[in-house]
Design a protein around this motif. Structure first.
Motif, PDB file in Angstrom:
ATOM      1  N   PHE A  23      14.298  -6.066  -0.605  1.00 38.90           N
ATOM      2  CA  PHE A  23      13.588  -6.938  -1.534  1.00 38.90           C
ATOM      3  C   PHE A  23      14.474  -8.136  -1.914  1.00 38.90           C
ATOM      4  N   LEU A  24      15.720  -7.872  -2.287  1.00 40.60           N
ATOM      5  CA  LEU A  24      16.619  -8.950  -2.691  1.00 40.60           C
ATOM      6  C   LEU A  24      16.914  -9.904  -1.545  1.00 40.60           C
ATOM      7  N   GLU A  25      17.002  -9.386  -0.320  1.00 39.71           N
ATOM      8  CA  GLU A  25      17.160 -10.256   0.849  1.00 39.71           C
ATOM      9  C   GLU A  25      15.940 -11.157   1.014  1.00 39.71           C
ATOM     10  N   CYS A  26      14.757 -10.611   0.807  1.00 46.44           N
ATOM     11  CA  CYS A  26      13.533 -11.417   0.903  1.00 46.44           C
ATOM     12  C   CYS A  26      13.535 -12.533  -0.131  1.00 46.44           C
ATOM     13  N   LEU A  27      13.994 -12.252  -1.345  1.00 39.77           N
ATOM     14  CA  LEU A  27      14.021 -13.282  -2.384  1.00 39.77           C
ATOM     15  C   LEU A  27      14.992 -14.400  -2.053  1.00 39.77           C
ATOM     16  N   GLU A  28      16.037 -14.095  -1.297  1.00 41.16           N
ATOM     17  CA  GLU A  28      16.996 -15.126  -0.904  1.00 41.16           C
ATOM     18  C   GLU A  28      16.411 -16.079   0.135  1.00 41.16           C
ATOM     19  N   ASP A  29      15.409 -15.626   0.877  1.00 40.79           N
ATOM     20  CA  ASP A  29      14.790 -16.420   1.938  1.00 40.79           C
ATOM     21  C   ASP A  29      13.587 -17.166   1.368  1.00 40.79           C
ATOM     22  N   GLU A  30      13.668 -18.480   1.336  1.00 40.89           N
ATOM     23  CA  GLU A  30      12.579 -19.295   0.787  1.00 40.89           C
ATOM     24  C   GLU A  30      11.726 -19.946   1.869  1.00 40.89           C
ATOM     25  N   GLU A  31      12.169 -19.919   3.110  1.00 43.47           N
ATOM     26  CA  GLU A  31      11.555 -20.767   4.122  1.00 43.47           C
ATOM     27  C   GLU A  31      10.797 -20.049   5.229  1.00 43.47           C
ATOM     28  N   THR A  32      11.047 -18.786   5.472  1.00 38.19           N
ATOM     29  CA  THR A  32      10.480 -18.152   6.649  1.00 38.19           C
ATOM     30  C   THR A  32       9.577 -16.985   6.287  1.00 38.19           C
ATOM     31  N   GLU A  33       9.020 -16.360   7.317  1.00 37.96           N
ATOM     32  CA  GLU A  33       8.175 -15.182   7.103  1.00 37.96           C
ATOM     33  C   GLU A  33       8.958 -14.011   6.532  1.00 37.96           C
ATOM     34  N   LYS A  34      10.278 -14.085   6.567  1.00 34.01           N
ATOM     35  CA  LYS A  34      11.096 -13.005   6.001  1.00 34.01           C
ATOM     36  C   LYS A  34      11.117 -13.039   4.479  1.00 34.01           C
ATOM     37  N   SER A  35      10.457 -14.020   3.873  1.00 35.73           N
ATOM     38  CA  SER A  35      10.414 -14.085   2.413  1.00 35.73           C
ATOM     39  C   SER A  35       9.289 -13.221   1.841  1.00 35.73           C
ATOM     40  N   ASP A  36       8.446 -12.671   2.709  1.00 33.82           N
ATOM     41  CA  ASP A  36       7.369 -11.765   2.311  1.00 33.82           C
ATOM     42  C   ASP A  36       7.622 -10.401   2.941  1.00 33.82           C
ATOM     43  N   GLY A  37       6.919  -9.381   2.438  1.00 35.73           N
ATOM     44  CA  GLY A  37       7.100  -8.086   3.061  1.00 35.73           C
ATOM     45  C   GLY A  37       6.015  -7.088   2.717  1.00 35.73           C
ATOM     46  N   ILE A  38       5.846  -6.138   3.601  1.00 40.77           N
ATOM     47  CA  ILE A  38       4.869  -5.069   3.434  1.00 40.77           C
ATOM     48  C   ILE A  38       5.592  -3.733   3.538  1.00 40.77           C
ATOM     49  N   VAL A  39       5.279  -2.837   2.600  1.00 39.38           N
ATOM     50  CA  VAL A  39       5.907  -1.522   2.553  1.00 39.38           C
ATOM     51  C   VAL A  39       4.820  -0.469   2.697  1.00 39.38           C
ATOM     52  N   SER A  40       4.960   0.367   3.701  1.00 39.46           N
ATOM     53  CA  SER A  40       4.084   1.523   3.837  1.00 39.46           C
ATOM     54  C   SER A  40       4.710   2.632   3.009  1.00 39.46           C
ATOM     55  N   LYS A  41       3.957   3.119   2.019  1.00 38.42           N
ATOM     56  CA  LYS A  41       4.569   4.098   1.116  1.00 38.42           C
ATOM     57  C   LYS A  41       3.849   5.440   1.203  1.00 38.42           C
ATOM     58  N   GLU A 167      -0.233 -20.242  -1.534  1.00 39.44           N
ATOM     59  CA  GLU A 167      -0.210 -21.471  -2.333  1.00 39.44           C
ATOM     60  C   GLU A 167       0.406 -21.244  -3.717  1.00 39.44           C
ATOM     61  N   SER A 168       0.505 -20.001  -4.151  1.00 43.86           N
ATOM     62  CA  SER A 168       0.958 -19.700  -5.510  1.00 43.86           C
ATOM     63  C   SER A 168       2.371 -19.137  -5.590  1.00 43.86           C
ATOM     64  N   THR A 169       2.930 -18.702  -4.448  1.00 43.76           N
ATOM     65  CA  THR A 169       4.244 -18.070  -4.490  1.00 43.76           C
ATOM     66  C   THR A 169       4.959 -18.208  -3.150  1.00 43.76           C
ATOM     67  N   ASP A 170       6.273 -18.071  -3.176  1.00 40.89           N
ATOM     68  CA  ASP A 170       7.059 -18.031  -1.943  1.00 40.89           C
ATOM     69  C   ASP A 170       7.338 -16.602  -1.517  1.00 40.89           C
ATOM     70  N   HIS A 171       6.992 -15.627  -2.362  1.00 36.30           N
ATOM     71  CA  HIS A 171       7.332 -14.236  -2.072  1.00 36.30           C
ATOM     72  C   HIS A 171       6.168 -13.306  -2.390  1.00 36.30           C
ATOM     73  N   LYS A 172       5.562 -12.765  -1.340  1.00 34.16           N
ATOM     74  CA  LYS A 172       4.464 -11.815  -1.492  1.00 34.16           C
ATOM     75  C   LYS A 172       4.935 -10.470  -0.952  1.00 34.16           C
ATOM     76  N   PHE A 173       4.647  -9.425  -1.720  1.00 36.99           N
ATOM     77  CA  PHE A 173       4.973  -8.064  -1.295  1.00 36.99           C
ATOM     78  C   PHE A 173       3.737  -7.206  -1.429  1.00 36.99           C
ATOM     79  N   ALA A 174       3.535  -6.347  -0.442  1.00 32.66           N
ATOM     80  CA  ALA A 174       2.447  -5.375  -0.498  1.00 32.66           C
ATOM     81  C   ALA A 174       3.066  -4.007  -0.316  1.00 32.66           C
ATOM     82  N   ALA A 175       2.627  -3.077  -1.141  1.00 31.28           N
ATOM     83  CA  ALA A 175       3.068  -1.681  -1.023  1.00 31.28           C
ATOM     84  C   ALA A 175       1.818  -0.833  -1.066  1.00 31.28           C
ATOM     85  N   SER A 176       1.622  -0.033  -0.038  1.00 28.29           N
ATOM     86  CA  SER A 176       0.367   0.717   0.006  1.00 28.29           C
ATOM     87  C   SER A 176       0.530   2.008   0.791  1.00 28.29           C
TER      88      SER A 176
END
Length: 179
Positions: A23-41, A167-176
């Motif tokens: 998660f913290l690595e994703c927050l450091e990335d502002e420019e690429t697809e690595k700034s978002d993430g999906i977690v299968s829980k 359009e609203s954020t640089d960091h989207k996370f999904a956990a499902s």
């Protein structure tokens, strides 16, 4: 044996520490697809608790912090259900020592100036944690530092909401859990 109830300290397990680091690595990335993430829980591992704890950590200690919790059912955003993200947030905040809490904040008082329905506003800064259900308007509005879509695989129109959130954020996370 049976699991006991009661209050337990939040001590992350190894997989939870991995989730926090990622998660913290994703927050450091502002420019690429690595700034978002999906977690299968899977049930009982505590991914939602980890995201709630991260939201609380930033709310307490970061300079700029705005988080949006989104869940597929309103009762899972903010209610008296232990499944609700804000129930978890309130529970976590009530377990903290007073010296960690901002001046003027009492985690036992709701509603208050800082804790309203689906919202926790920092009493001495602009920081906030808010919540919505998965509607077409969920990601519209103010700019948010990061968003959590909890149980996204159960939400109708999940992909359009996910896309619109760009359009609203640089960091989207999904956990499902899997659906």
């Amino acid at each position: 044996g049976k699991r006991g109830g009661g209050i337990k300290p939040f001590i992350p397990a190894a997989k939870q520490v991995d989730l926090i680091d990622w998660f913290l690595e994703c927050l450091e990335d502002e420019e690429t697809e690595k700034s978002d993430g999906i977690v299968s829980k899977s049930r009982g591992v505590g991914a939602s608790w980890v995201f709630v704890a991260l939201a609380a950590w930033g709310w307490l200690f970061e300079d700029v912090w705005s988080v949006l919790f989104i869940s597929w059912k309103e009762e899972f955003v903010d209610s008296k259900s232990q499944k609700a993200l804000f129930w978890k947030l309130d529970r976590l905040m009530r377990g903290l020592p007073a010296w960690m809490l901002p001046a003027g904040y009492d985690p036992f008082v709701k509603p208050s100036d800082w804790r309203q329905d689906r919202a926790l506003v920092h009493p001495t800064s602009e920081k906030s944690i808010t919540g919505e259900t998965t509607t077409s308007r969920a990601t519209r509005g103010d700019r948010i530092y990061w968003m959590l879509f909890d149980e996204m695989s159960f939400a109708e129109k999940a992909m359009s909401i996910w896309s619109g959130a760009t359009e609203s954020t640089d960091h989207k996370f999904a956990a499902s859990t899997e659906s």
